[in-house]
Design a protein around this motif. Structure first.
Motif, mmCIF file in Angstrom:
data_model
loop_
_atom_site.group_PDB
_atom_site.id
_atom_site.type_symbol
_atom_site.label_atom_id
_atom_site.label_comp_id
_atom_site.label_asym_id
_atom_site.label_seq_id
_atom_site.Cartn_x
_atom_site.Cartn_y
_atom_site.Cartn_z
ATOM 1 N N TYR A 251 -4.770 3.827 2.823
ATOM 2 C CA TYR A 251 -3.700 2.707 3.360
ATOM 3 C C TYR A 251 -4.016 2.686 4.878
ATOM 4 C CZ TYR A 251 -1.932 2.715 -1.322
ATOM 5 O OH TYR A 251 -1.658 2.619 -2.555
ATOM 6 N N GLN B 118 -1.337 1.218 7.711
ATOM 7 C CA GLN B 118 0.199 0.753 8.088
ATOM 8 C C GLN B 118 0.419 0.177 9.285
ATOM 9 O OE1 GLN B 118 3.193 3.494 7.292
ATOM 10 N NE2 GLN B 118 4.808 2.120 6.757
ATOM 11 N N GLY C 170 5.530 -4.370 10.192
ATOM 12 C CA GLY C 170 5.856 -5.845 9.738
ATOM 13 C C GLY C 170 4.890 -6.313 8.484
ATOM 14 N N LEU C 171 3.827 -5.531 8.190
ATOM 15 C CA LEU C 171 2.734 -5.601 7.252
ATOM 16 C C LEU C 171 2.855 -4.750 6.070
ATOM 17 C CD1 LEU C 171 -0.303 -6.645 9.415
ATOM 18 C CD2 LEU C 171 1.372 -8.027 8.246
ATOM 19 N N GLY C 172 3.668 -3.745 5.996
ATOM 20 C CA GLY C 172 3.822 -2.720 4.942
ATOM 21 C C GLY C 172 2.485 -1.852 5.112
ATOM 22 N N LEU C 173 2.009 -1.639 3.712
ATOM 23 C CA LEU C 173 0.822 -0.617 3.676
ATOM 24 C C LEU C 173 -0.297 -1.623 2.986
ATOM 25 C CD1 LEU C 173 3.469 1.571 3.408
ATOM 26 C CD2 LEU C 173 1.709 2.947 2.374
ATOM 27 N N LEU D 263 -4.184 -1.676 1.272
ATOM 28 C CA LEU D 263 -5.095 -0.778 0.772
ATOM 29 C C LEU D 263 -6.431 -1.012 1.271
ATOM 30 C CD1 LEU D 263 -5.545 1.390 -1.540
ATOM 31 C CD2 LEU D 263 -5.821 -0.343 -3.153
ATOM 32 N N GLY E 48 -10.540 -1.965 -1.564
ATOM 33 C CA GLY E 48 -9.097 -2.518 -1.620
ATOM 34 C C GLY E 48 -9.033 -3.843 -1.091
ATOM 35 N N ASP E 49 -7.870 -4.125 -0.388
ATOM 36 C CA ASP E 49 -7.509 -5.476 0.149
ATOM 37 C C ASP E 49 -8.390 -5.679 1.469
ATOM 38 O OD1 ASP E 49 -4.395 -5.142 -1.261
ATOM 39 O OD2 ASP E 49 -6.137 -5.926 -2.182
ATOM 40 N N LEU F 264 -2.918 6.239 6.192
ATOM 41 C CA LEU F 264 -2.240 7.003 5.182
ATOM 42 C C LEU F 264 -3.026 7.162 4.035
ATOM 43 C CD1 LEU F 264 1.222 5.317 5.415
ATOM 44 C CD2 LEU F 264 0.985 7.559 5.833
ATOM 45 N N GLN G 161 2.534 7.531 -6.477
ATOM 46 C CA GLN G 161 1.457 8.338 -5.690
ATOM 47 C C GLN G 161 2.066 9.061 -4.362
ATOM 48 O OE1 GLN G 161 -0.994 5.159 -3.869
ATOM 49 N NE2 GLN G 161 -1.593 4.273 -5.562
ATOM 50 N N PHE H 249 1.825 10.768 -0.884
ATOM 51 C CA PHE H 249 1.191 10.381 0.301
ATOM 52 C C PHE H 249 1.112 11.794 1.233
ATOM 53 C CE2 PHE H 249 0.528 6.083 0.752
ATOM 54 C CZ PHE H 249 1.484 5.439 -0.606
ATOM 55 N N GLY H 250 0.020 11.693 2.202
ATOM 56 C CA GLY H 250 0.176 12.508 3.322
ATOM 57 C C GLY H 250 0.825 12.042 4.392
ATOM 58 N N PRO H 251 1.084 12.856 5.590
ATOM 59 C CA PRO H 251 1.965 12.434 6.641
ATOM 60 C C PRO H 251 1.362 11.357 7.483
ATOM 61 C CG PRO H 251 0.774 14.533 7.177
ATOM 62 C CD PRO H 251 0.181 14.173 5.805
ATOM 63 N N TYR I 283 9.628 3.018 -2.873
ATOM 64 C CA TYR I 283 9.320 4.126 -2.053
ATOM 65 C C TYR I 283 10.183 4.140 -0.709
ATOM 66 C CZ TYR I 283 5.011 5.267 -4.095
ATOM 67 O OH TYR I 283 3.882 5.616 -5.049
ATOM 68 N N GLY J 14 4.856 10.253 5.399
ATOM 69 C CA GLY J 14 4.397 9.521 4.481
ATOM 70 C C GLY J 14 5.292 8.870 3.554
ATOM 71 N N PRO J 15 5.136 7.963 2.794
ATOM 72 C CA PRO J 15 6.239 7.199 1.825
ATOM 73 C C PRO J 15 6.366 8.191 0.704
ATOM 74 C CG PRO J 15 4.789 5.638 2.380
ATOM 75 C CD PRO J 15 3.788 6.790 3.180
ATOM 76 N N PHE K 92 10.373 0.551 0.793
ATOM 77 C CA PHE K 92 9.177 -0.457 0.314
ATOM 78 C C PHE K 92 9.579 -0.684 -1.020
ATOM 79 C CE2 PHE K 92 6.855 -0.579 4.171
ATOM 80 C CZ PHE K 92 6.884 0.688 4.689
ATOM 81 N N GLY L 150 5.653 -4.263 -0.287
ATOM 82 C CA GLY L 150 6.063 -5.108 0.588
ATOM 83 C C GLY L 150 6.213 -4.762 1.928
ATOM 84 N N SER L 151 6.891 -5.482 2.887
ATOM 85 C CA SER L 151 6.937 -5.170 4.280
ATOM 86 C C SER L 151 7.882 -4.116 4.425
ATOM 87 C CB SER L 151 7.132 -6.353 5.084
ATOM 88 O OG SER L 151 8.188 -7.129 4.616
#
Lengths: 115, 113
Positions: A35, A37, A40-43, A45, A58-59, A90, A104, A106-108, B36, B43-44, B89, B104-105
């Motif tokens: 992903y 990040q 304002g846009l989130g995560l 993919l 992904g997207d 991420l 899921q 996640f890594g740092p 999350y 990370g999340p 999130f 989401g954001s």
């Protein structure tokens, strides 16, 4: 505990450079994800993989490629870095069982700056 | 287009109060909704999920409510603590999307002393 590690926390590259971001997970998960990040846009993919040598877009795959030669490792490649690829990257992994529920690990993250 | 995650960007609560973080979604085909938590520099981290055929699910100090009529999801945190300060999130996973999460954001929760 599941551990997802990413090769760098911070990275600075120049426009046009080829960039490799590495991710390793130690829980024998089938699924791995990349992903980005942005505020304002989130995560969002970029790519994901269900198995060794398998990959799915992904997207937002444009400008990126991936490699999964071993089950525990998933690499994100920026063939020719551009300034609009400056972002937090991420990596995540998931077992097939937990993926159904959306869980899921996640890594740092790697904060990449392209100058 | 975005399926989930119309969040208020920020929320401040007093330590010890309950927090409610809201999220709207548009995709009626979602199978699961997930919350999350992302602390600064990390990370999340998965908190809790709820299947689309449920209205409520409780975890440790957290409760998720799903209102399918108005397509609204909320995360309630009881007795908010300083360690709850983070970005939260919501995300969904749809049937046929093959394990692909849509995030989401996010809402930045700040716990005031």
């Amino acid at each position: 505990d599941v551990k997802v590690t990413q090769s760098s926390r911070y990275l600075v590259k120049r426009t046009g450079e080829k960039v490799f971001l590495e991710c390793v997970q130690d829980m024998d998960h089938e699924n791995m994800f990349w992903y980005r990040q942005d505020p304002g846009l989130g995560l969002r993919l970029i790519y994901f993989s269900y198995d060794v040598k398998m990959k799915e877009k992904g997207d937002i795959p444009e400008g990126y490629s991936v490699s999964r030669e071993k089950k525990e490792r998933f690499s994100l490649i920026l063939e020719s870095a551009s300034t609009n690829q400056t972002s937090m990257y991420l990596c995540a992994s998931s077992s097939s069982h937990r993926a159904v529920r959306g869980e899921q690990f996640f890594g740092p993250g790697t904060r990449l700056t392209v100058l | 287009g975005e399926n989930v995650g119309l969040h208020l960007p920020t929320l401040s609560v007093q330590e010890g109060d309950n927090s409610i973080i809201n999220c709207a979604y548009s995709n009626s085909a979602s199978d699961y909704f997930i919350w999350y938590k992302q602390e600064s520099g990390k990370g999340p981290q998965f908190i809790i999920d709820i299947r689309s055929n449920m209205d409520k699910r409780q975890g440790q100090r957290v409760t998720v409510l799903l209102n399918k009529t108005v397509k609204h999801l909320s995360l309630q945190i009881a007795a908010t603590q300083p360690g709850d300060s983070a970005v939260y999130f919501c995300a969904d996973i749809s049937s046929g999307s093959a394990r692909q999460l849509t995030f989401g954001s996010g809402t930045q929760l700040t716990v005031l002393p």
